[in-house]
Write a protein that holds these residues in place. Structure first.
Motif, PDB file in Angstrom:
ATOM      1  N   GLY A   1       0.839  -1.193   0.000  1.00 37.78           N
ATOM      2  CA  GLY A   1       0.000   0.000   0.000  1.00 37.78           C
ATOM      3  C   GLY A   1       0.871   1.240   0.000  1.00 37.78           C
ATOM      4  O   GLY A   1       2.055   1.169   0.365  1.00 37.78           O
ATOM      5  N   ALA A   2       0.311   2.358  -0.423  1.00 32.43           N
ATOM      6  CA  ALA A   2       1.068   3.612  -0.424  1.00 32.43           C
ATOM      7  C   ALA A   2       1.446   3.998   1.003  1.00 32.43           C
ATOM      8  O   ALA A   2       0.676   3.756   1.946  1.00 32.43           O
ATOM      9  N   VAL A   3       2.599   4.590   1.176  1.00 27.72           N
ATOM     10  CA  VAL A   3       3.061   5.017   2.503  1.00 27.72           C
ATOM     11  C   VAL A   3       2.010   5.911   3.156  1.00 27.72           C
ATOM     12  O   VAL A   3       1.758   5.820   4.367  1.00 27.72           O
ATOM     13  N   GLU A   4       1.391   6.763   2.377  1.00 26.68           N
ATOM     14  CA  GLU A   4       0.387   7.693   2.905  1.00 26.68           C
ATOM     15  C   GLU A   4      -0.876   6.965   3.374  1.00 26.68           C
ATOM     16  O   GLU A   4      -1.574   7.440   4.263  1.00 26.68           O
TER      17      GLU A   4
ATOM     18  N   GLY B   1       2.154  -0.937   9.750  1.00 26.58           N
ATOM     19  CA  GLY B   1       3.594  -0.962   9.519  1.00 26.58           C
ATOM     20  C   GLY B   1       4.327  -1.616  10.678  1.00 26.58           C
ATOM     21  O   GLY B   1       5.231  -2.442  10.479  1.00 26.58           O
ATOM     22  N   ARG B   2       3.931  -1.253  11.899  1.00 23.24           N
ATOM     23  CA  ARG B   2       4.559  -1.846  13.090  1.00 23.24           C
ATOM     24  C   ARG B   2       4.284  -3.347  13.167  1.00 23.24           C
ATOM     25  O   ARG B   2       5.156  -4.132  13.545  1.00 23.24           O
TER      26      ARG B   2
ATOM     27  N   PHE C   1       4.627   0.408  -4.179  1.00 22.32           N
ATOM     28  CA  PHE C   1       3.705   0.209  -3.051  1.00 22.32           C
ATOM     29  C   PHE C   1       4.192  -0.808  -2.019  1.00 22.32           C
ATOM     30  O   PHE C   1       3.434  -1.238  -1.155  1.00 22.32           O
ATOM     31  N   GLY C   2       5.471  -1.187  -2.091  1.00 26.67           N
ATOM     32  CA  GLY C   2       5.977  -2.194  -1.146  1.00 26.67           C
ATOM     33  C   GLY C   2       6.858  -1.635  -0.051  1.00 26.67           C
ATOM     34  O   GLY C   2       7.675  -2.365   0.514  1.00 26.67           O
ATOM     35  N   ALA C   3       6.704  -0.336   0.279  1.00 24.00           N
ATOM     36  CA  ALA C   3       7.637   0.320   1.209  1.00 24.00           C
ATOM     37  C   ALA C   3       7.797  -0.423   2.533  1.00 24.00           C
ATOM     38  O   ALA C   3       8.926  -0.660   2.986  1.00 24.00           O
ATOM     39  N   TRP C   4       6.693  -0.794   3.164  1.00 25.61           N
ATOM     40  CA  TRP C   4       6.795  -1.435   4.485  1.00 25.61           C
ATOM     41  C   TRP C   4       7.398  -2.829   4.382  1.00 25.61           C
ATOM     42  O   TRP C   4       8.237  -3.216   5.198  1.00 25.61           O
ATOM     43  N   TYR C   5       6.960  -3.586   3.378  1.00 23.82           N
ATOM     44  CA  TYR C   5       7.509  -4.937   3.195  1.00 23.82           C
ATOM     45  C   TYR C   5       9.007  -4.883   2.932  1.00 23.82           C
ATOM     46  O   TYR C   5       9.788  -5.597   3.575  1.00 23.82           O
TER      47      TYR C   5
ATOM     48  N   ALA D   1      -7.243  -2.897  -0.549  1.00 23.03           N
ATOM     49  CA  ALA D   1      -7.982  -2.362   0.600  1.00 23.03           C
ATOM     50  C   ALA D   1      -7.424  -1.017   1.051  1.00 23.03           C
ATOM     51  O   ALA D   1      -8.187  -0.082   1.354  1.00 23.03           O
ATOM     52  N   SER D   2      -6.112  -0.890   1.096  1.00 23.39           N
ATOM     53  CA  SER D   2      -5.502   0.348   1.589  1.00 23.39           C
ATOM     54  C   SER D   2      -5.703   1.512   0.629  1.00 23.39           C
ATOM     55  O   SER D   2      -5.779   2.673   1.050  1.00 23.39           O
ATOM     56  N   GLY D   3      -5.777   1.225  -0.684  1.00 23.72           N
ATOM     57  CA  GLY D   3      -5.889   2.304  -1.666  1.00 23.72           C
ATOM     58  C   GLY D   3      -7.302   2.747  -1.977  1.00 23.72           C
ATOM     59  O   GLY D   3      -7.503   3.768  -2.646  1.00 23.72           O
ATOM     60  N   LYS D   4      -8.285   2.018  -1.473  1.00 23.31           N
ATOM     61  CA  LYS D   4      -9.687   2.298  -1.827  1.00 23.31           C
ATOM     62  C   LYS D   4     -10.107   3.714  -1.420  1.00 23.31           C
ATOM     63  O   LYS D   4      -9.998   4.104  -0.262  1.00 23.31           O
TER      64      LYS D   4
END
Length: 270
Positions: free
Chosen positions: A86-89, A96-97, A140-144, A191-194
């Protein structure tokens, strides 16, 4: 007989690895939250154990039980993990945690718990399933990717610390594998981008991910399981095993291209 603790043994690479190691004569404790999904592994001699990588007591209880039963742990395979895209925003810090808790801090705590017995044995192997995603990045994979980059650094430092005690630290770095990982990551992304600013790009990326992870070109989990088993068997294993569909080409591309050119290519692959 080698005693193996393998986390996340309920599906994918982890499931195949548990089966293969048991068939090769290891005593395998397959650990995961969903114990029922590991029940078929019992016919191979795998012992299912309930384990939550975000729960301190669960991890302590798991390691204590194995040491009490076997008196040792020869190999720890840190295989639990997931990708929340998902996007960082858009992705909450809570999510993320959570990803760091499973993909890094759970690995770190379990490692701390097995190290005393491995030091006493003056032998042991700690094998962690990283990813080519610990060296490259995707949209869109920043956290991973952050968790996998962190796991790479953690393991490199750990390797230097424990070498004098006869303990090997190994990283397995798969490329794209034909497992349910891709569909789970795609679900998180959708789900995160909806309804957000990144929705159009997220939908396009999600469709591309689903297409990629259903492709017959992807490596099968059995191939990765064989590499993990080989690392566990070898007296002096490699420190890293880069394997699987697209792993080497995409890593080479990342190393050779300027950042903005790499970024553009990755986005144009959608």
């Amino acid at each position: 007989m080698k005693v193996v603790l393998l986390t996340g043994a309920s599906s994918g690479i982890r499931y195949q690895t548990a089966q293969l190691l048991a068939q090769r004569g290891c005593k395998v404790y397959g650990a995961a939250r969903q114990v029922k999904r590991m029940k078929p592994l019992q016919k191979w001699g795998v012992i299912p154990v309930e384990l939550d990588m975000t729960d301190e007591k669960s991890m302590e209880s798991c390691v204590k039980m194995i040491i009490e039963n076997e008196g040792k742990i020869d190999v720890l395979i840190n295989n639990a993990g997931y990708g929340s895209y998902g996007a960082v925003e858009d992705v909450s810090l809570e999510e993320g945690r959570k990803q760091f808790e499973v993909n890094l801090f759970g690995v770190a705590r379990l490692t701390q718990l097995v190290l005393p017995v491995m030091r006493k044995q003056q032998a042991g192997k700690i094998i962690s399933i990283s990813s080519v995603g610990g060296k490259i990045t995707t949209l869109f994979g920043a956290w991973y990717h952050a968790t996998k980059f962190a796991l790479e650094g953690f393991s490199d430092c750990l390797r230097m610390e424990v070498a004098e005690f006869g303990i090997d630290v190994v990283l397995i770095e798969p490329g794209a594998i034909k497992t349910e990982w891709g569909s789970i990551a795609a679900d998180h992304l959708l789900a995160s981008g909806k309804g957000g600013a990144y929705e159009e790009m997220a939908v396009k990326t999600e469709e591309s991910m689903r297409k990629q992870y259903t492709s017959n070109l992807l490596s099968k989990p059995e191939r990765i399981a064989k590499v993990i088993a080989k690392a566990g068997d070898r007296k002096r294993p490699k420190t890293r095993y880069l394997i699987g569909f697209d792993a080497k080409p995409i890593l080479l591309m990342k190393r050779l291209l300027p950042d903005r050119v790499y970024d553009k290519l990755v986005k144009n692959m959608l």
